[in-house]
Structures are given as structure tokens and as C-alpha cells.
Design an enzyme around this catalytic site. Structure first.
Site, PDB file in Angstrom:
ATOM      1  N   HIS A 228       3.436 -32.274  31.160  1.00 48.99           N
ATOM      2  CA  HIS A 228       3.642 -32.566  32.571  1.00 48.99           C
ATOM      3  C   HIS A 228       4.655 -33.697  32.747  1.00 48.99           C
ATOM      4  O   HIS A 228       4.920 -34.153  33.855  1.00 48.99           O
ATOM      5  CB  HIS A 228       2.284 -32.958  33.172  1.00 48.99           C
ATOM      6  CG  HIS A 228       2.174 -32.810  34.627  1.00 48.99           C
ATOM      7  ND1 HIS A 228       2.395 -33.845  35.499  1.00 48.99           N
ATOM      8  CD2 HIS A 228       1.888 -31.739  35.394  1.00 48.99           C
ATOM      9  CE1 HIS A 228       2.232 -33.419  36.723  1.00 48.99           C
ATOM     10  NE2 HIS A 228       1.926 -32.153  36.699  1.00 48.99           N
ATOM     11  N   HIS A 442       5.026 -35.723  46.624  1.00 46.85           N
ATOM     12  CA  HIS A 442       4.715 -35.516  45.206  1.00 46.85           C
ATOM     13  C   HIS A 442       4.813 -36.833  44.426  1.00 46.85           C
ATOM     14  O   HIS A 442       4.736 -36.858  43.198  1.00 46.85           O
ATOM     15  CB  HIS A 442       5.735 -34.492  44.685  1.00 46.85           C
ATOM     16  CG  HIS A 442       5.397 -33.804  43.418  1.00 46.85           C
ATOM     17  ND1 HIS A 442       6.214 -33.845  42.325  1.00 46.85           N
ATOM     18  CD2 HIS A 442       4.358 -33.039  43.061  1.00 46.85           C
ATOM     19  CE1 HIS A 442       5.687 -33.123  41.354  1.00 46.85           C
ATOM     20  NE2 HIS A 442       4.564 -32.621  41.774  1.00 46.85           N
TER      21      HIS A 442
HETATM   22  C1  NAG Z   1      -0.841 -32.355  40.844  1.00 56.73           C
HETATM   23  O1  NAG Z   1      -1.855 -31.710  41.502  1.00 56.73           O
HETATM   24  C2  NAG Z   1      -1.459 -30.648  42.323  1.00 56.73           C
HETATM   25  C3  NAG Z   1      -2.656 -30.063  42.958  1.00 56.73           C
HETATM   26  O2  NAG Z   1      -3.596 -29.724  41.994  1.00 56.73           O
HETATM   27  C4  NAG Z   1      -0.733 -29.595  41.563  1.00 56.73           C
HETATM   28  O3  NAG Z   1      -0.270 -28.593  42.441  1.00 56.73           O
HETATM   29  C5  NAG Z   1       0.404 -30.239  40.893  1.00 56.73           C
HETATM   30  O4  NAG Z   1       1.080 -29.285  40.118  1.00 56.73           O
HETATM   31  C6  NAG Z   1      -0.102 -31.343  40.040  1.00 56.73           C
HETATM   32  N1  NAG Z   1       0.992 -31.873  39.339  1.00 56.73           N
HETATM   33  C7  NAG Z   1       1.939 -32.606  39.829  1.00 56.73           C
HETATM   34  C8  NAG Z   1       3.226 -32.649  39.176  1.00 56.73           C
HETATM   35  O5  NAG Z   1       1.754 -33.254  40.802  1.00 56.73           O
END
Ligand code: NAG
Ligand code: NAG
Ligand code: NAG
Ligand code: NAG
Ligand code: NAG
Ligand code: NAG
Ligand code: NAG
Ligand code: NAG
Ligand code: NAG
Ligand code: NAG
Ligand code: NAG
Length: 526
Positions: A228, A442
Site C-alpha cells: 500500500h 484521501h
Molecule cells: C483506505 O480505506 C478505504 C476504505 O476502506 C479504501 O477504499 C482505501 O483503498 C484504503 N486505502 C487507502 C489508500 O486509503
């Protein structure tokens, strides 16, 4: 061997409590003896736990052991047993940088970058960071030899998600610029997560055909999480790090925050080590080395941040990483970076994150996980720091989050005073209804009176235990008389306050009926 490691963990804690005692002399020897007793008890419990874990997984030494061991270690550090209140709760305040720093003579330039979604106007003359798209273009223009990209998934064209919208232009331009670099013989190394979210995207195949080196890292198998992290390293000296995915919506529709650092080979090389931890497990059936070979370890961390000039201002900086299995020797765990940043704050802690859950998210049954929640409560209660949490709300928000937010906010009591504020940031959908998963804040950062923290993780357990993420922690001296600009913390604070005071930030009480934050759609709410 595992027990030895447990010993070492306890010794580290012991060292720190010694330091605390040194600072806090008046508490005297008695406290120390009590701490010692608690430590011994903790040590025995930990050793017992490790041994039982060890025997359970004996047949499968290697990555499995590492992960379990690390998790246990984490629990030992962050679990909130009563005895740890005294031991761990206040500990990081005493350990700021007394352990020294490592100097670099790089003259780096730093800038905050952000993407403000289309049709999200702020007050005239309000503060703003540099546009993310411009920063990415500049970085790609600078590239001469090689570019490393750590990414979750790639989706830079409208076609990738079957959308025809003019707001995909910038993403498509970025993809073309990557192609052009390959044509100019610039090497491109891309680490991405596998399996991917962007199932229809051809971006990576396209780049691979043109010579890019692409590795899809199977974090699902390695740790049960995903890759991530989101960062770039250009020519081993320029860096981008932040919340944005390699997604055209991050350049037009999604609200993002990050940082770019130019001419900073010392930090770039350090971040490359984290890139290498992904890259080097990017082959079939790879296992996570334990321990990582010494050349992955770092001297730059919370205890010894790098001392380096950013725009002429002396700065302390380091990178954190998660999960713990991807923290070779010396690397500060991302959660520890966050917890210690919160506990060092004396005046305020402002947090802007997309998601905030004091629970696990992706393992079932869910577990309660109050590590960060407790740290925020302590900051507000023990240190009277003003805590503000700005969380996102959009059509896909899990309404359960609201309960945890209310719970945190319930601590607020102006008479004491204990100051805890929570707001939801709602990016209005307007007529961008043709774009799925677009209009959301975000951001993943935190700023305190001491430190700026720019991360890539949502704030819930799994992002710290099994998902790969990174954080950049920066501290600039605001009392440097020669400064011509605000320290990074103040720049980030201004951005936070712009958002917090904007009409897009809604009080928890006022969330009912907000059009683009659809609580009513869910029968479980209220
Ligand atoms: C954070 O959480 C959200 C909701 O679960 C998700 O859509 C998202 O991909 C996650 N990651 C990031 C990069 O925020
Ligand atoms: C500084 O970093 C170098 C390697 O980059 C390392 O050899 C040295 O021990 C570090 N110094 C301190 C004081 O940590
Ligand atoms: C920075 O340090 C390196 C060696 O560590 C040295 O070669 C270089 O000359 C130094 N540069 C400046 C501007 O001091
Ligand atoms: C915005 O800044 C400009 C230039 O400093 C100034 O002329 C203008 O009056 C400001 N506008 C408002 C609404 O404050
Ligand atoms: C996309 O939409 C524009 C007008 O909005 C149109 O001219 C163009 O042909 C469309 N492209 C595709 C591939 O549908
Ligand atoms: C790139 O490398 C190839 C093969 O090494 C060479 O033929 C070509 O001229 C190079 N192109 C540029 C722009 O340097
Ligand atoms: C980076 O350093 C080079 C050489 O010292 C300088 O020309 C350039 O302007 C610097 N770039 C930035 C963004 O500061
Ligand atoms: C990976 O492991 C599986 C199952 O153990 C095995 O069938 C496969 O051949 C392995 N692949 C490689 C490339 O070693
Ligand atoms: C560490 O050394 C190994 C073996 O030489 C090499 O393959 C690897 O890329 C190095 N990793 C780092 C982060 O330096
Ligand atoms: C920060 O400012 C203080 C007070 O002016 C000064 O003593 C100290 O050396 C400075 N530290 C850095 C890292 O610039
Ligand atoms: C959305 O509204 C803006 C003006 O508010 C307009 O310029 C734009 O063309 C509209 N877009 C669509 C897809 O309707």
C-alpha cells in the site's frame, strides 16, 4: 533465539525508562524499582508467549515465524495493559533526539504537494500546497538514469476503468511521460501489489513492453496484506511520498497530500532500502528474510533522525515502515512513529486521515485495537494537547466509524479543559457522478507542534500489522533566525486549518442528511 530477541526488546524499553528517569530525577529510585519489577514480569510473560508461539510454528520456520513473532512483539509494545500506562504511555517524550543524529551535507529542497479535487474551491487567498500533477511532471522531467516506483496499483487512463471524462487527461499525460522516459533509456522499476485492484488496466503491461521492470509483490501470501506504499525515487536523489495512488483520479478528483524532496540522495538511498525490501521478495514463492541482511538496515530512524538542510533550514527527518516484518534492523515501525509523535505533542495534534478505526479491518472476527485511539486520548487528557481529527466521509464509508469517532469526541470537556474535536470532510460529488470512487479526501497526515508526519496508511490495525506502508517524519527548527519560510510543520498546520475551517468539514452532530456522505442509506445507523 526468539527468547533472546524478547530479552532485547525488554532491554530497549529498559534503556528508555532509564533515560526517562534521568530526565525525571525527582521520581527517584522507587519508580525505577517498580518499573524494573514490571519489566521482569512482562519479560517472563513475553518469553512464555514466545515459547508457545515458537512450538506451534516449529514445523514452519521462516516467514511465518517472523510474522507471528513480530505481531507478538507489537502486542507487547502497544497493548494497553495498565502497567504500560506508566511505562509506555509517556515514554517517548523523554527520548526525542537525545540519542544523537546523523548528519548529511545534502542541500535538499522540500515542498508539500497536494491534489485539490476539481470544483472544490477554498477561500480566496487561502493557503495551498504545490499541485501534485506539476510536481510529478517536474520529477519525471528531472529523471536521467532511473526511477523507482512503489505503488499499490496503476490506473492512469480513463479507459482503465471504462470512463470517458476530461479529468483523466493529467493521468494519461503522466503515463505517456513514463513511456517517454523508457524511450530515453531511463530505467524504470515498478513494485506493485498483487492481486491488483485495477483488473482492467493495461498500464503496467504497456510499460513492461517498453522495457520497464515490473514486479507484482504477493503481499497476500507474504503477510496477509497488500503493498500500500506510494513513493517514487528519481535518480536516487529526488523523492515523492504521499497518499496518491498511480491513478488519474488522484490528479483530478481525489484529495491527496504528499511531499517532494529534491537533491537529497541521503534520504533517497534510505527510502530505496525500503523499496528493496519489496523488490527482493517479488518472485514466486519468496519468503521474507529474517533477519534481513545487514545491507537493508538503516542508521536513520526515530532515535537517530538524519540531520539535513531542507531549503536552507536545518531539519531532522526519517522514514518509518510497516509491517514490522518489513522493518530491517534500525527501521522505525510506522505505528511507533505515529504513537511517539502523538505522545511528544505538547500543544496540538491535528490528524487528517481517510479512515479511522480502533479495530482491525480485514481480519475476522474483528479485534479491538486502541493503540492510536489511546494515544490521542492520552495526549488530550495527560498533556492537554488540542486534538483534532479530520476523517473522510463519502458514499463508501463504513458507518460503524461514526461510533468510534463519537466515542473519542466524548472526551471533549471545555471546563477541564480537554479539547478533542472530530469533523468529517466531505468532497461534494456535484456533477462528477460518472466517476466511480472519485470524490474523497484521501489524505494521511498528522501535524503537531513538534513534527510533521506524512504517511500512506489508513488508521486501523491491518495497515500496521500486515500491509506495507511508509511514513516521512520531519521536524524543523522554527527558531532558526535565518529562515525565509515557515517550517514544514507550520505549512502543514496551515493546510490542515484551511480544511478544518472550510465548509467541507462537517461536525459529527451535523452529519445526518449530508448528501454526499450517505449515512441514511444504511439501516444500521442510529
Ligand atoms: C483506505 O480505506 C478505504 C476504505 O476502506 C479504501 O477504499 C482505501 O483503498 C484504503 N486505502 C487507502 C489508500 O486509503
Ligand atoms: C551515520 O551513518 C553512517 C552510515 O551512513 C554510519 O556508519 C554511522 O555510524 C552513523 N553515525 C551515527 C552517529 O549513527
Ligand atoms: C559532502 O560530503 C562528501 C563526503 O561525505 C564530500 O565528498 C563532499 O565534498 C561534501 N560536500 C560539501 C558541499 O561539503
Ligand atoms: C488576495 O491577495 C491579493 C494579493 O495579495 C490581494 O490583492 C487581495 O486583496 C486578496 N483578496 C482577498 C479577498 O483577501
Ligand atoms: C469521450 O467524450 C467526448 C465528448 O465528451 C467525445 O468527443 C469522445 O468521442 C468520447 N470518446 C470515447 C472513446 O467515447
Ligand atoms: C537507448 O539504448 C539503445 C540501445 O542501447 C540505443 O540504441 C539508443 O540509441 C538509446 N537511446 C537513447 C535516446 O539514448
Ligand atoms: C538540485 O541541485 C542542482 C545542482 O546543485 C541545482 O542546479 C538544482 O537547482 C537543485 N534542484 C532543486 C529543485 O533544488
Ligand atoms: C511454488 O510453490 C508451489 C507449491 O509449493 C510449487 O508447486 C511451485 O512449483 C513453486 N514455484 C516455484 C517457481 O518455485
Ligand atoms: C544487499 O546485498 C545483496 C547481495 O549483494 C543484494 O542483492 C541486495 O540488493 C542488497 N540490498 C540492499 C538494500 O542493499
Ligand atoms: C534550533 O534552534 C535553537 C535555538 O535557536 C538552536 O540552539 C539549535 O541549535 C537549533 N537547532 C537546529 C537543528 O537548527
Ligand atoms: C459539470 O459542471 C460544470 C460547471 O459547474 C461544467 O463546466 C461541466 O461541463 C459539467 N460536467 C458535466 C460532465 O456535466
Amino acid at each position: 533465539m526468539i527468547v533472546k530477541k524478547a530479552l532485547k526488546t525488554s532491554l530497549t524499553l529498559n534503556e528508555s525508562s532509564n533515560m526517562k528517569l534521568g530526565v525525571n530525577n525527582q521520581k527517584g529510585v522507587k519508580t525505577f524499582q517498580i518499573l524494573g519489577a514490571i519489566l521482569m514480569l512482562g519479560l517472563v510473560l513475553m518469553a512464555a508467549y514466545f515459547m508457545s508461539v515458537g512450538s506451534r510454528v516449529d514445523a514452519n520456520r521462516g516467514a511465518g515465524v517472523v510474522i507471528i513473532y513480530r505481531k507478538v512483539e507489537e502486542e507487547g509494545l502497544y497493548r494497553d495493559l495498565p502497567e504500560e500506562e506508566g511505562l509506555y504511555g509517556d515514554l517517548p517524550r523523554a527520548t526525542i533526539t537525545e540519542e544523537g543524529t546523523n548528519r548529511s551535507n545534502d542541500s535538499c529542497s522540500f515542498e508539500l504537494v497536494e491534489n485539490v479535487p476539481y470544483d472544490l474551491p477554498f477561500e480566496i487567498n487561502s493557503t495551498a500546497a504545490k499541485p501534485l500533477y506539476q510536481a510529478w511532471v517536474r520529477l519525471l522531467d528531472l529523471a536521467q538514469e532511473k526511477v523507482h516506483v512503489a505503488s499499490y496499483y496503476w490506473s492512469l487512463t480513463g479507459k482503465d476503468i471504462g470512463v470517458n471524462d476530461s479529468s483523466s487527461k493529467q493521468g494519461e499525460d503522466i503515463l505517456q511521460r513514463f513511456e517517454r522516459l523508457l524511450a530515453e533509456n531511463v530505467s524504470l522499476y515498478i513494485a506493485a501489489s498483487s492481486p491488483t485492484l485495477a483488473t482492467k488496466s493495461r498500464d503496467l503491461e504497456l510499460l513492461e513492453e517498453k522495457g520497464a521492470h515490473v514486479r507484482k509483490i504477493d503481499f497476500g501470501r507474504l503477510t496477509g496484506g497488500v503493498l500500500h506504499s506510494k513513493f517514487w525515487i528519481v535518480d536516487m536523489k529526488h523523492i515523492y511520498i504521499g497518499s496518491a495512488n498511480m491513478d488519474w483520479r488522484s490528479l483530478s478528483q481525489v484529495k491527496e497530500l504528499g511531499a517532494v524532496i529534491y537533491n537529497c540522495s541521503c534520504l533517497a538511498k534510505d527510502l530505496w532500502k525500503t523499496f528493496s525490501t519489496y523488490w527482493d521478495v517479488g518472485y514466486p514463492n519468496a519468503t521474507i528474510p529474517f533477519p534481513w541482511p545487514l545491507n537493508y538496515s538503516t542508521h536513520i530512524n526515530k532515535h537517530r533522525p538524519l540531520e539535513v538542510e531542507f531549503n536552507g533550514i536545518l531539519t531532522e527527518a526519517y522514514f518509518s515502515a510497516s509491517p514490522p516484518a518489513f522493518c530491517p534492523e534500525g527501521r522505525t515501525h510506522d505505528l511507533y512513529a505515529i504513537l511517539s509523535t502523538i505522545s511528544q505533542a505538547q500543544k496540538f495534534v491535528y490528524v487528517s486521515v481517510m479512515e479511522y478505526f480502533p479495530t482491525s479491518r480485514f481480519i475476522h472476527p474483528r479485534r479491538y485495537w486502541p493503540a492510536i485511539d489511546n494515544a490521542l486520548r492520552r495526549a488530550a487528557f495527560n498533556h492537554r494537547a488540542q486534538v483534532r481529527l479530520l476523517v473522510s466521509c463519502w458514499a463508501y464509508t463504513d458507518p460503524a466509524m461514526l461510533h468510534y469517532l463519537r466515542s473519542l469526541r466524548a472526551l471533549n470537556d471545555p471546563r477541564v479543559p480537554i479539547s478533542v474535536g472530530v469533523k468529517l470532510f466531505i468532497v461534494p460529488l456535484l456533477n462528477h457522478t460518472n466517476i466511480p470512487h472519485g470524490r474523497v479526501n484521501h489524505n494521511k497526515y498528522m501535524v503537531t507542534d513538534k513534527v510533521a508526519y506524512i504517511g500512506t496508511s489508513n488508521w486501523s490495525e491491518n495497515y500496521f500489522t500486515d500491509t506495507a506502508g511508509v511514513g516521512l517524519i520531519i521536524k524543523q527548527n522554527s527558531t532558526n533566525p535565518q529562515r525565509r519560510q515557515q517550517p514544514v510543520q507550520e505549512q502543514l498546520k496551515d493546510l490542515f486549518e484551511r480544511d478544518w475551517n472550510s465548509k467541507y468539514a462537517v461536525n459529527l452532530e451535523d452529519v445526518q442528511g449530508q448528501k454526499d456522505c450517505n449515512w441514511e442509506a444504511d439501516p444500521e445507523v442510529n
